[in-house]
Design a protein around this motif. Structure first.
Motif, PDB file in Angstrom:
ATOM      1  N   LYS A  68      -3.708  -2.902  13.786  1.00 52.52           N
ATOM      2  CA  LYS A  68      -3.001  -1.638  13.524  1.00 52.52           C
ATOM      3  C   LYS A  68      -2.848  -1.420  12.022  1.00 52.52           C
ATOM      4  O   LYS A  68      -3.020  -0.289  11.529  1.00 52.52           O
ATOM      5  N   GLU A  69      -2.555  -2.488  11.300  1.00 50.90           N
ATOM      6  CA  GLU A  69      -2.380  -2.373   9.859  1.00 50.90           C
ATOM      7  C   GLU A  69      -3.689  -1.970   9.184  1.00 50.90           C
ATOM      8  O   GLU A  69      -3.699  -1.175   8.232  1.00 50.90           O
ATOM      9  N   LEU A  70      -4.807  -2.509   9.673  1.00 53.40           N
ATOM     10  CA  LEU A  70      -6.111  -2.160   9.100  1.00 53.40           C
ATOM     11  C   LEU A  70      -6.404  -0.671   9.276  1.00 53.40           C
ATOM     12  O   LEU A  70      -6.939  -0.019   8.359  1.00 53.40           O
ATOM     13  N   MET A  71      -6.036  -0.106  10.414  1.00 53.92           N
ATOM     14  CA  MET A  71      -6.251   1.330  10.613  1.00 53.92           C
ATOM     15  C   MET A  71      -5.409   2.148   9.628  1.00 53.92           C
ATOM     16  O   MET A  71      -5.877   3.153   9.072  1.00 53.92           O
ATOM     17  N   LYS A  72      -4.195   1.704   9.406  1.00 50.19           N
ATOM     18  CA  LYS A  72      -3.339   2.405   8.439  1.00 50.19           C
ATOM     19  C   LYS A  72      -3.924   2.310   7.030  1.00 50.19           C
ATOM     20  O   LYS A  72      -3.905   3.285   6.265  1.00 50.19           O
ATOM     21  N   GLU A  73      -4.434   1.134   6.692  1.00 50.87           N
ATOM     22  CA  GLU A  73      -5.028   0.943   5.366  1.00 50.87           C
ATOM     23  C   GLU A  73      -6.271   1.812   5.192  1.00 50.87           C
ATOM     24  O   GLU A  73      -6.511   2.357   4.098  1.00 50.87           O
ATOM     25  N   ALA A  74      -7.062   1.954   6.255  1.00 49.98           N
ATOM     26  CA  ALA A  74      -8.248   2.813   6.184  1.00 49.98           C
ATOM     27  C   ALA A  74      -7.843   4.258   5.924  1.00 49.98           C
ATOM     28  O   ALA A  74      -8.477   4.965   5.119  1.00 49.98           O
ATOM     29  N   ALA A  75      -6.771   4.695   6.579  1.00 49.78           N
ATOM     30  CA  ALA A  75      -6.286   6.063   6.368  1.00 49.78           C
ATOM     31  C   ALA A  75      -5.783   6.247   4.943  1.00 49.78           C
ATOM     32  O   ALA A  75      -6.071   7.269   4.284  1.00 49.78           O
ATOM     33  N   GLU A  76      -5.054   5.253   4.445  1.00 54.64           N
ATOM     34  CA  GLU A  76      -4.524   5.340   3.083  1.00 54.64           C
ATOM     35  C   GLU A  76      -5.657   5.378   2.053  1.00 54.64           C
ATOM     36  O   GLU A  76      -5.600   6.126   1.063  1.00 54.64           O
ATOM     37  N   PHE A  77      -6.688   4.566   2.272  1.00 56.55           N
ATOM     38  CA  PHE A  77      -7.829   4.541   1.359  1.00 56.55           C
ATOM     39  C   PHE A  77      -8.496   5.913   1.286  1.00 56.55           C
ATOM     40  O   PHE A  77      -8.807   6.420   0.190  1.00 56.55           O
ATOM     41  N   LEU A  78      -8.714   6.535   2.440  1.00 52.62           N
ATOM     42  CA  LEU A  78      -9.379   7.839   2.462  1.00 52.62           C
ATOM     43  C   LEU A  78      -8.481   8.926   1.889  1.00 52.62           C
ATOM     44  O   LEU A  78      -8.981   9.888   1.275  1.00 52.62           O
ATOM     45  N   ASN A  79      -7.174   8.783   2.029  1.00 52.10           N
ATOM     46  CA  ASN A  79      -6.267   9.765   1.435  1.00 52.10           C
ATOM     47  C   ASN A  79      -6.275   9.666  -0.094  1.00 52.10           C
ATOM     48  O   ASN A  79      -6.132  10.676  -0.791  1.00 52.10           O
ATOM     49  N   LYS A  80      -6.434   8.456  -0.598  1.00 49.98           N
ATOM     50  CA  LYS A  80      -6.556   8.308  -2.055  1.00 49.98           C
ATOM     51  C   LYS A  80      -7.875   8.907  -2.550  1.00 49.98           C
ATOM     52  O   LYS A  80      -7.954   9.463  -3.637  1.00 49.98           O
ATOM     53  N   LYS A  81      -8.894   8.793  -1.722  1.00 48.50           N
ATOM     54  CA  LYS A  81     -10.222   9.273  -2.107  1.00 48.50           C
ATOM     55  C   LYS A  81     -10.334  10.789  -1.995  1.00 48.50           C
ATOM     56  O   LYS A  81     -10.926  11.440  -2.877  1.00 48.50           O
ATOM     57  N   TYR A  82      -9.767  11.366  -0.926  1.00 47.08           N
ATOM     58  CA  TYR A  82      -9.982  12.797  -0.644  1.00 47.08           C
ATOM     59  C   TYR A  82      -8.731  13.667  -0.795  1.00 47.08           C
ATOM     60  O   TYR A  82      -8.828  14.881  -0.672  1.00 47.08           O
ATOM     61  N   GLY A  83      -7.591  13.031  -1.055  1.00 54.06           N
ATOM     62  CA  GLY A  83      -6.364  13.803  -1.217  1.00 54.06           C
ATOM     63  C   GLY A  83      -5.360  13.507  -0.123  1.00 54.06           C
ATOM     64  O   GLY A  83      -5.719  13.162   1.014  1.00 54.06           O
ATOM     65  N   LYS A  84      -4.093  13.622  -0.465  1.00 54.13           N
ATOM     66  CA  LYS A  84      -3.020  13.313   0.477  1.00 54.13           C
ATOM     67  C   LYS A  84      -3.133  14.156   1.746  1.00 54.13           C
ATOM     68  O   LYS A  84      -3.536  15.310   1.703  1.00 54.13           O
ATOM     69  N   ARG A  85      -2.747  13.528   2.837  1.00 56.75           N
ATOM     70  CA  ARG A  85      -2.697  14.170   4.160  1.00 56.75           C
ATOM     71  C   ARG A  85      -4.081  14.594   4.675  1.00 56.75           C
ATOM     72  O   ARG A  85      -4.184  15.422   5.563  1.00 56.75           O
ATOM     73  N   THR A  86      -5.143  14.042   4.076  1.00 62.35           N
ATOM     74  CA  THR A  86      -6.472  14.288   4.637  1.00 62.35           C
ATOM     75  C   THR A  86      -6.603  13.586   5.991  1.00 62.35           C
ATOM     76  O   THR A  86      -7.144  14.150   6.946  1.00 62.35           O
ATOM     77  N   VAL A  87      -6.094  12.348   6.046  1.00 64.35           N
ATOM     78  CA  VAL A  87      -6.189  11.550   7.275  1.00 64.35           C
ATOM     79  C   VAL A  87      -4.798  11.181   7.760  1.00 64.35           C
ATOM     80  O   VAL A  87      -3.997  10.622   7.003  1.00 64.35           O
ATOM     81  N   GLU A  88      -4.516  11.527   8.994  1.00 68.16           N
ATOM     82  CA  GLU A  88      -3.263  11.122   9.632  1.00 68.16           C
ATOM     83  C   GLU A  88      -3.595  10.174  10.782  1.00 68.16           C
ATOM     84  O   GLU A  88      -4.388  10.519  11.659  1.00 68.16           O
ATOM     85  N   ALA A  89      -2.984   8.994  10.765  1.00 70.55           N
ATOM     86  CA  ALA A  89      -3.197   8.008  11.827  1.00 70.55           C
ATOM     87  C   ALA A  89      -1.882   7.785  12.563  1.00 70.55           C
ATOM     88  O   ALA A  89      -0.966   7.154  12.032  1.00 70.55           O
TER      89      ALA A  89
END
Length: 408
Positions: free
Chosen positions: A293-314
């Motif tokens: 579960k933590e890895l999924m959250k980290e993946a979302a956080e990584f993509l939000n840093k890359k593409y902008g906040k709230r791009t990915v919601e998990a």
């Protein structure tokens, strides 16, 4: 025990398919049609305290007929069938004295059950197999369990000379959509310990299951005419593919077995503007489960840093936990079931469930509840089948367990 087949065929004729993502409980009202049938049959058998509540749960009990102090036992199966394949207009066939060859399910479509694809079929050469016509699921999950429990009850009611303690039975709705224990009345059920009859091949005996969660990953993109999209478009579909690429390649159901957990991308839908990906997360080990579960959250956080906040919601929600911790203080449940199997020349196969049952949640609700076999194979699809002889032997198994509890 021949009546178990007649009961099973009668029950699978009732469409009880549940539906995912329904806010209402029940997810489908048609499940109550089977519930009413079972209530009437229990009443006709003279079972005590028979009731079907507003949620569709059916309960009943056989009072103890011995003065010996015996734990109150429960047997539980679920009435609904899986959303994965149609549960309506089920057409069954009985293949008598199976010869080990290819079983033709449907003359029109050419659907077959081939032992080259399903080698476990060869274990049942000479037996009678109930199959579908290749257009729907069969419903052995879990109407085989329902039929087996009902046949056990009928046998005990017609053989009062068999001593037993209090026996409680229950049939639940919406198990296939993960909500079978939501409104289960543990106190009113009246059992000290119980078994779900919801497993697979003859001999399966399970007290370990996955820790389970569901994840809804929503990707918010920006759609712009592709001719002028440079530096401005955010394609939610491609970002979703990137999210999937951040998860371990080999931790998916097709590459795992035994105690190995997984991430399962169950569905994906959407467009450039918005894409929704639905996952199930599973692991027997609680620490590994939390790490997934933590890895999924980290993946979302990584993509939000890359593409902008709230791009990915998990959005990740736990579903149920491994009942092992709740069963280990009650290992007599496993020992008694194993002894009963051996007495009937059934080889016990104690193995982890690569899934879950109502019993997992009920165990955490104070009702220790491991899982017994039903005899079925290939659940949730058009190639589902169940050997008649397995169902008949499981009825004998339930009766033997009852008697072993009385002998404690």
């Amino acid at each position: 025990m021949a009546d178990v087949t007649e009961r099973f065929l009668r029950y699978v004729a009732v469409d009880t398919q549940s539906e995912d993502e329904q806010e209402a409980f029940l997810s489908t009202e048609k499940q109550k049609n089977l519930g009413r049938m079972l209530k009437e049959e229990l009443e006709a058998l003279g079972v005590s305290d028979v009731r079907m509540d507003d949620y569709g749960y059916v309960y009943g009990c056989l009072p103890a007929n011995t003065e010996k102090k015996v734990p109150a036992m429960g047997f539980i199966s679920h009435m609904d069938t899986a959303p994965a394949a149609s549960g309506a207009n089920i057409h069954t066939q009985i293949v008598k004295n199976y010869d080990g060859g290819v079983i033709r399910l449907n003359e029109v479509s050419g659907e077959t059950l081939d032992p080259k694809e399903y080698p476990e079929l060869l274990n049942y050469t000479g037996q009678d197999l109930i199959t579908t016509d290749g257009t729907t699921l069969l419903g052995a999950d879990d109407k085989a369990g329902v039929a087996e429990i009902m046949s056990m009850v009928a046998y005990l009611q017609s053989h009062p000379e068999i001593s037993h303690g209090k026996i409680c039975v229950a049939f639940t709705p919406d198990e296939e959509v993960g909500r079978g224990a939501d409104f289960f009345d543990v106190k009113g059920f009246g059992a000290d310990v119980a078994y779900t009859v919801d497993g697979g091949a003859l001999g399966e005996l399970e007290y370990e299951n996955f820790n389970a969660a569901g994840a809804k990953v929503t990707i918010h993109g920006i759609s712009i005419h592709p001719g002028s999209a440079r530096g401005a478009m955010k394609n939610a579909i491609l970002i979703g593919m990137e999210f999937q690429s951040l998860l371990p390649v080999y931790e998916n159901p097709a590459c795992t077995d035994g105690y190995e957990g997984f991430f399962h991308l169950d569905s994906i839908s959407g467009d450039v503007e918005e894409t929704v990906m639905k996952y199930i997360i599973r692991d027997h080990d609680r620490e590994k489960f939390e790490a997934k579960k933590e890895l999924m959250k980290e993946a979302a956080e990584f993509l939000n840093k890359k593409y902008g906040k709230r791009t990915v919601e998990a959005d990740i929600q736990d579903s149920y936990y491994n009942m092992k911790a709740k069963i280990e203080p009650h290992m007599e449940l496993i020992e008694i079931a194993s002894e009963a199997m051996k007495k009937l020349a059934i080889e016990p196969k104690v193995c982890p469930i690569r899934g879950g049952t109502d019993g997992a949640r009920l165990s955490f609700m104070g009702l220790p509840c491991p899982n017994l076999c039903t005899g079925g194979h290939n659940f949730h699809g058009r190639y589902e089948y169940v050997p008649v002889q397995s169902m008949e032997k499981i009825v004998l198994l339930l009766l033997e367990i009852v008697q072993k509890f009385t002998e404690m």
